[in-house]
Motif scaffolding. Structure first.
Motif, PDB file in Angstrom:
ATOM      1  N   THR A 159      -2.552   4.005  25.484  1.00  0.00           N
ATOM      2  CA  THR A 159      -2.656   4.904  24.319  1.00  0.00           C
ATOM      3  C   THR A 159      -1.328   5.014  23.600  1.00  0.00           C
ATOM      4  N   ALA A 160      -0.227   5.049  24.354  1.00  0.00           N
ATOM      5  CA  ALA A 160       1.105   5.144  23.721  1.00  0.00           C
ATOM      6  C   ALA A 160       1.378   3.951  22.830  1.00  0.00           C
ATOM      7  N   THR A 161       0.923   2.813  23.295  1.00  0.00           N
ATOM      8  CA  THR A 161       1.144   1.596  22.484  1.00  0.00           C
ATOM      9  C   THR A 161       0.348   1.674  21.208  1.00  0.00           C
ATOM     10  N   VAL A 162      -0.911   2.156  21.340  1.00  0.00           N
ATOM     11  CA  VAL A 162      -1.758   2.244  20.147  1.00  0.00           C
ATOM     12  C   VAL A 162      -1.153   3.226  19.164  1.00  0.00           C
ATOM     13  N   VAL A 163      -0.641   4.346  19.692  1.00  0.00           N
ATOM     14  CA  VAL A 163      -0.021   5.357  18.809  1.00  0.00           C
ATOM     15  C   VAL A 163       1.203   4.768  18.107  1.00  0.00           C
ATOM     16  N   ALA A 164       1.996   4.008  18.872  1.00  0.00           N
ATOM     17  CA  ALA A 164       3.205   3.404  18.272  1.00  0.00           C
ATOM     18  C   ALA A 164       2.847   2.430  17.168  1.00  0.00           C
ATOM     19  N   VAL A 165       1.790   1.608  17.414  1.00  0.00           N
ATOM     20  CA  VAL A 165       1.365   0.637  16.386  1.00  0.00           C
ATOM     21  C   VAL A 165       0.864   1.375  15.167  1.00  0.00           C
ATOM     22  N   GLU A 166       0.082   2.466  15.434  1.00  0.00           N
ATOM     23  CA  GLU A 166      -0.475   3.213  14.304  1.00  0.00           C
ATOM     24  C   GLU A 166       0.648   3.819  13.459  1.00  0.00           C
ATOM     25  N   GLN A 167       1.693   4.345  14.122  1.00  0.00           N
ATOM     26  CA  GLN A 167       2.810   4.926  13.364  1.00  0.00           C
ATOM     27  C   GLN A 167       3.568   3.852  12.559  1.00  0.00           C
ATOM     28  N   PHE A 168       3.735   2.688  13.160  1.00  0.00           N
ATOM     29  CA  PHE A 168       4.443   1.599  12.442  1.00  0.00           C
ATOM     30  C   PHE A 168       3.693   1.174  11.200  1.00  0.00           C
ATOM     31  N   LEU A 169       2.307   1.022  11.382  1.00  0.00           N
ATOM     32  CA  LEU A 169       1.511   0.559  10.240  1.00  0.00           C
ATOM     33  C   LEU A 169       1.474   1.624   9.156  1.00  0.00           C
ATOM     34  N   ARG A 170       1.439   2.895   9.544  1.00  0.00           N
ATOM     35  CA  ARG A 170       1.409   3.967   8.551  1.00  0.00           C
ATOM     36  C   ARG A 170       2.744   4.019   7.785  1.00  0.00           C
ATOM     37  N   GLY A 171       3.845   3.858   8.541  1.00  0.00           N
ATOM     38  CA  GLY A 171       5.164   3.875   7.873  1.00  0.00           C
ATOM     39  C   GLY A 171       5.322   2.711   6.910  1.00  0.00           C
ATOM     40  N   ASP A 172       4.810   1.537   7.295  1.00  0.00           N
ATOM     41  CA  ASP A 172       4.904   0.361   6.406  1.00  0.00           C
ATOM     42  C   ASP A 172       4.147   0.609   5.123  1.00  0.00           C
ATOM     43  N   ARG A 173       2.909   1.220   5.264  1.00  0.00           N
ATOM     44  CA  ARG A 173       2.121   1.463   4.050  1.00  0.00           C
ATOM     45  C   ARG A 173       2.775   2.517   3.178  1.00  0.00           C
ATOM     46  N   GLU A 174       3.337   3.543   3.811  1.00  0.00           N
ATOM     47  CA  GLU A 174       3.987   4.579   3.024  1.00  0.00           C
ATOM     48  C   GLU A 174       5.200   4.030   2.254  1.00  0.00           C
ATOM     49  N   GLY A 175       5.927   3.138   2.925  1.00  0.00           N
ATOM     50  CA  GLY A 175       7.077   2.539   2.240  1.00  0.00           C
ATOM     51  C   GLY A 175       6.658   1.705   1.051  1.00  0.00           C
ATOM     52  N   ARG A 176       5.620   0.941   1.231  1.00  0.00           N
ATOM     53  CA  ARG A 176       5.154   0.107   0.127  1.00  0.00           C
ATOM     54  C   ARG A 176       4.542   0.966  -0.978  1.00  0.00           C
ATOM     55  N   ARG A 177       3.913   2.114  -0.565  1.00  0.00           N
ATOM     56  CA  ARG A 177       3.308   2.988  -1.572  1.00  0.00           C
ATOM     57  C   ARG A 177       4.403   3.619  -2.447  1.00  0.00           C
ATOM     58  N   VAL A 178       5.547   3.919  -1.810  1.00  0.00           N
ATOM     59  CA  VAL A 178       6.665   4.470  -2.603  1.00  0.00           C
ATOM     60  C   VAL A 178       7.131   3.455  -3.650  1.00  0.00           C
ATOM     61  N   VAL A 179       7.251   2.190  -3.230  1.00  0.00           N
ATOM     62  CA  VAL A 179       7.657   1.140  -4.190  1.00  0.00           C
ATOM     63  C   VAL A 179       6.605   0.981  -5.256  1.00  0.00           C
ATOM     64  N   ALA A 180       5.323   1.066  -4.865  1.00  0.00           N
ATOM     65  CA  ALA A 180       4.241   0.866  -5.832  1.00  0.00           C
ATOM     66  C   ALA A 180       4.166   2.000  -6.828  1.00  0.00           C
ATOM     67  N   ASP A 181       4.747   3.165  -6.515  1.00  0.00           N
ATOM     68  CA  ASP A 181       4.700   4.306  -7.432  1.00  0.00           C
ATOM     69  C   ASP A 181       5.761   4.257  -8.517  1.00  0.00           C
ATOM     70  N   ALA A 182       6.545   3.111  -8.609  1.00  0.00           N
ATOM     71  CA  ALA A 182       7.593   3.000  -9.645  1.00  0.00           C
ATOM     72  C   ALA A 182       6.975   3.081 -11.022  1.00  0.00           C
ATOM     73  N   GLU A 183       7.711   3.739 -11.954  1.00  0.00           N
ATOM     74  CA  GLU A 183       7.190   3.953 -13.308  1.00  0.00           C
ATOM     75  C   GLU A 183       7.098   2.636 -14.061  1.00  0.00           C
ATOM     76  N   GLU A 184       5.980   2.416 -14.702  1.00  0.00           N
ATOM     77  CA  GLU A 184       5.786   1.186 -15.491  1.00  0.00           C
ATOM     78  C   GLU A 184       6.258   1.447 -16.921  1.00  0.00           C
ATOM     79  N   ILE A 185       7.313   0.689 -17.323  1.00  0.00           N
ATOM     80  CA  ILE A 185       7.894   0.834 -18.668  1.00  0.00           C
ATOM     81  C   ILE A 185       7.672  -0.429 -19.504  1.00  0.00           C
ATOM     82  N   ILE A 186       7.944  -1.583 -18.885  1.00  0.00           N
ATOM     83  CA  ILE A 186       7.891  -2.853 -19.634  1.00  0.00           C
ATOM     84  C   ILE A 186       6.469  -3.386 -19.692  1.00  0.00           C
ATOM     85  N   GLY A 187       5.865  -3.452 -18.567  1.00  0.00           N
ATOM     86  CA  GLY A 187       4.484  -3.917 -18.508  1.00  0.00           C
ATOM     87  C   GLY A 187       4.348  -5.431 -18.421  1.00  0.00           C
TER      88      GLY A 187
END
Length: 657
Positions: A344-372
């Motif tokens: 279970t600890a391993t599954v929790v660790a994997v789940e936290q890693f995958l969630r952190g990766d998505r959150e990091g990419r979501r922050v980059v994806a939230d950049a303001e679109e100016i040029i288009g």
């Protein structure tokens, strides 16, 4: 022998100290080329070498008419007090008894009241040699005997004079005497004549002495007439030289007022037109560059910001797509892990890693679109080409500035060209000075003829006097030993003459062959001259043509006669067997193009191991320089500054500066 260095200090047009290195850098580049316009000091350069070597015994020039002291006084630069004086230093390398030594001659002179004080210092290998200094006039004969110096130091006028076969006999006679040692024979014969004359004069009785005295008086009168003619000729020569100076000054005044510029008006206008055309082409090139991406160079910082924003928006779009895709994938991965025996600890660790990766990419994806921009590659290509565009545009702008500077200079030259009418008085003054010089030159020629006539009269009177002495001696010799003395003197003189002719005949065959070889290299017409013979008694040169018949020298063109004169000098120089440098002033004379090429390509590179050429820009012009430059080790330019009234020595020939 190698001439290493010549130093001129306040000599002629050379104000101050000038050091000229004359050592050829290599054996295949023996030529040292020194260029200068008329009046820049080329003749002074040649005379300075001879003056350093021989002093008052140097071969006379047209400037030596007033005596040696006046000649030295005239050599001091006009802007320098005569009390300060002038100096010449000549350094050369020569071999003595199998060892190489470096000699330095320093000949200086300055005013000492009404006279000129001259000082000679001789150094060997850097050390002053007092003994050699005191006996230098005899010691120099071991390096370069004065009798053959004319074969190695000469000018274009000497070549033109040698083209006259009558005058060439005199040169051949003196050169052969020096080469073969016959000058000693001639001096001995003269001494015997003096001895005989003195003896006969003492033995003339009273009855015949009056006749001898009358002939002696006639001889004295003819000598006086000859001296008067010589003095008159010296005066005419002085007047001719004065007129020549006036002509030179008038020519310089015309040139200083812009006469040279006026003569070059067409070439200056053509040069300005070429620069204008080049400037127009350059500006058209700049306009072409500005029609492309070059204007974006003004937005250098903004373009960098734009590129960064485009890259951030591209990363945001890419990460938004990846977040959507990863959510479904991560849910499936976790379900699969929970359905297995993974801790279970391993599954929790994997789940936290995958969630952190998505959150990091979501922050980059939230950049303001100016040029288009959806595809930033086009902008990247434009930005990548801007440095090259900057380089091309900067090069074009720099070239435009250079052309504008050249155009300004060309327009200043055109603006400096004076009005032809404004120079009309100076041009007329120059023409009047030329006419006066030509008249003085003609008068001097007449004076020379008078001198020749007076000398012929003196020779005739001398012959009559000799005949009277012979008659008196043959009648009145009282003693047998006296008679034998006279007879023996005549026999010895006849034997000496036979010896002179025999010695000349023995060596003239080789000398004639050397002259013929030189002619074969110099003449452009193959087999024009097939044989050269020199009469051992009269030293007259006889030529044989291709058909085996005699070829009179008058049938040769002026250029071919000048090449014949060069061949005579070359052949005699080779016959001397002396490894000596050759110095030639105004070497090409009035030769046509083909004959000039033969001198440039065949004579100058092979005349000696060291050849110093003193030339104007019209003699060795740009084309001739291109022919001789492969064999040229050093080049100099004598630039006369009219404002300073002095000559500068600059490195490089006319077209190398």
């Amino acid at each position: 022998m190698i001439l290493n260095e010549l130093v001129l200090h306040n000599v002629g047009t050379f104000a101050g100290r000038h050091v000229i290195d004359l050592t050829p850098p290599s054996a295949d580049k023996p030529i040292v080329l020194i260029g200068g316009l008329n009046g820049a000091g080329k003749t002074t350069f040649l005379e300075s070498i001879q003056l350093a070597l021989y002093g008052s015994l140097a071969q006379g020039t047209g400037r030596r008419a007033g005596g040696y002291e006046n000649y030295l006084r005239g050599l001091v630069h006009r802007g320098v007090p005569v009390s300060e004086g002038a100096a010449i230093e000549l350094t050369f390398t020569a071999h003595q008894e199998g060892e190489e030594h470096r000699y330095t001659l320093r000949r200086s002179w300055k005013s000492a009241g009404a006279s000129i004080r001259e000082l000679l210092l001789v150094s060997v290998d850097g050390r002053y040699d007092q003994s050699l200094t005191s006996t230098w006039s005899e010691h120099v004969e071991t390096f370069l005997p004065r009798g053959i110096a004319g074969l190695f130091f000469f000018d274009g006028e000497q070549i033109e004079a040698l083209a006259d076969m009558d005058r060439s006999r005199q040169v051949l006679s003196s050169a052969l005497a020096a080469l073969l040692g016959l000058d000693l024979v001639e001096r001995l014969s003269t001494d015997l004549t003096v001895l005989k004359r003195r003896h006969r004069g003492e033995k003339v009785p009273d009855g015949l002495r009056q006749s001898v005295e009358e002939k002696n008086q006639l001889l004295t009168a003819s000598r006086q007439a000859e001296e008067a003619a010589v003095q008159a000729e010296a005066g005419r020569r002085t007047e001719m030289e004065r007129r020549q100076k006036v002509l030179h000054e008038a020519t310089e005044a015309y040139r200083a007022a812009g006469g040279d510029l006026l003569d070059r008006r067409e070439s200056a206008e053509a040069a300005a037109g070429i620069v204008r055309s080049g400037l127009a082409q350059c500006e058209e090139h700049i306009r072409h560059e500005l029609s492309g991406a070059s204007p974006l160079l003004q937005l250098d910082g903004l373009l960098d910001q734009l590129g960064g924003q485009v890259r951030r928006e591209a990363d945001a779009e890419r990460n938004a797509l990846m977040v959507e895709a990863f959510e479904a994938r991560d849910t499936a991965v976790l379900q699969e892990l929970r359905g297995t025996n993974v801790e279970t600890a391993t599954v929790v660790a994997v789940e936290q890693f995958l969630r952190g990766d998505r959150e990091g990419r979501r922050v980059v994806a939230d950049a303001e679109e100016i040029i288009g921009f959806r595809d930033p590659s086009g902008l990247e290509a434009v930005l990548a080409n801007l440095p090259e565009a900057r380089k091309r545009l900067q090069s074009a702008v720099d070239r435009r500035e250079e052309l504008k500077a050249e155009l300004d200079q060309a327009e200043r030259v055109l603006a400096a060209i004076p009005d032809p009418e404004a120079l009309a008085p100076l041009r007329q003054q120059r023409e009047d000075a030329r006419d006066a010089f030509l008249r003085a030159e003609a008068t001097h020629a007449v004076a020379l003829e008078v001198v020749a006539s007076a000398r012929a009269g003196r020779a005739k009177a001398s012959t009559a006097y000799e005949a009277a002495l012979d008659k008196a001696a043959s009648v009145n010799l009282a003693a047998d030993d006296d008679r034998r003395l006279v007879e023996h003197v005549e026999r010895v003189r006849a034997t000496l003459e036979d010896l002179r002719i025999a010695a000349a005949r023995r060596h003239l065959k080789r000398i004639s062959q050397l002259i013929l070889e030189a002619l074969g290299m110099l003449l452009r017409k193959d087999n024009l001259i097939t044989d050269v013979q020199i009469d051992p008694e009269t030293h007259e040169v006889s030529l044989t043509g291709a058909n085996g018949r005699p070829l009179p020298a008058k049938d040769l063109s002026a250029g071919e006669r000048q090449l014949l004169a060069v061949a005579l000098l070359w052949g005699l120089a080779r016959a001397s067997g002396q490894p000596l440098p050759v110095v030639i002033d105004t070497p090409l004379g009035r030769l046509d193009g083909s004959h000039r090429e033969h001198l440039l390509e065949r004579y100058f590179p092979n005349a000696s191991h060291q050849v110093v050429l003193l030339s104007t820009d019209t003699e060795i012009d740009e084309e001739a320089f291109a022919r001789v430059s492969p064999h040229t080790g050093r080049t100099y330019h004598l630039e006369f500054d009219a404002g300073a009234n002095a000559t500068r020595v600059e490195t490089g020939y006319f077209w190398e500066k």
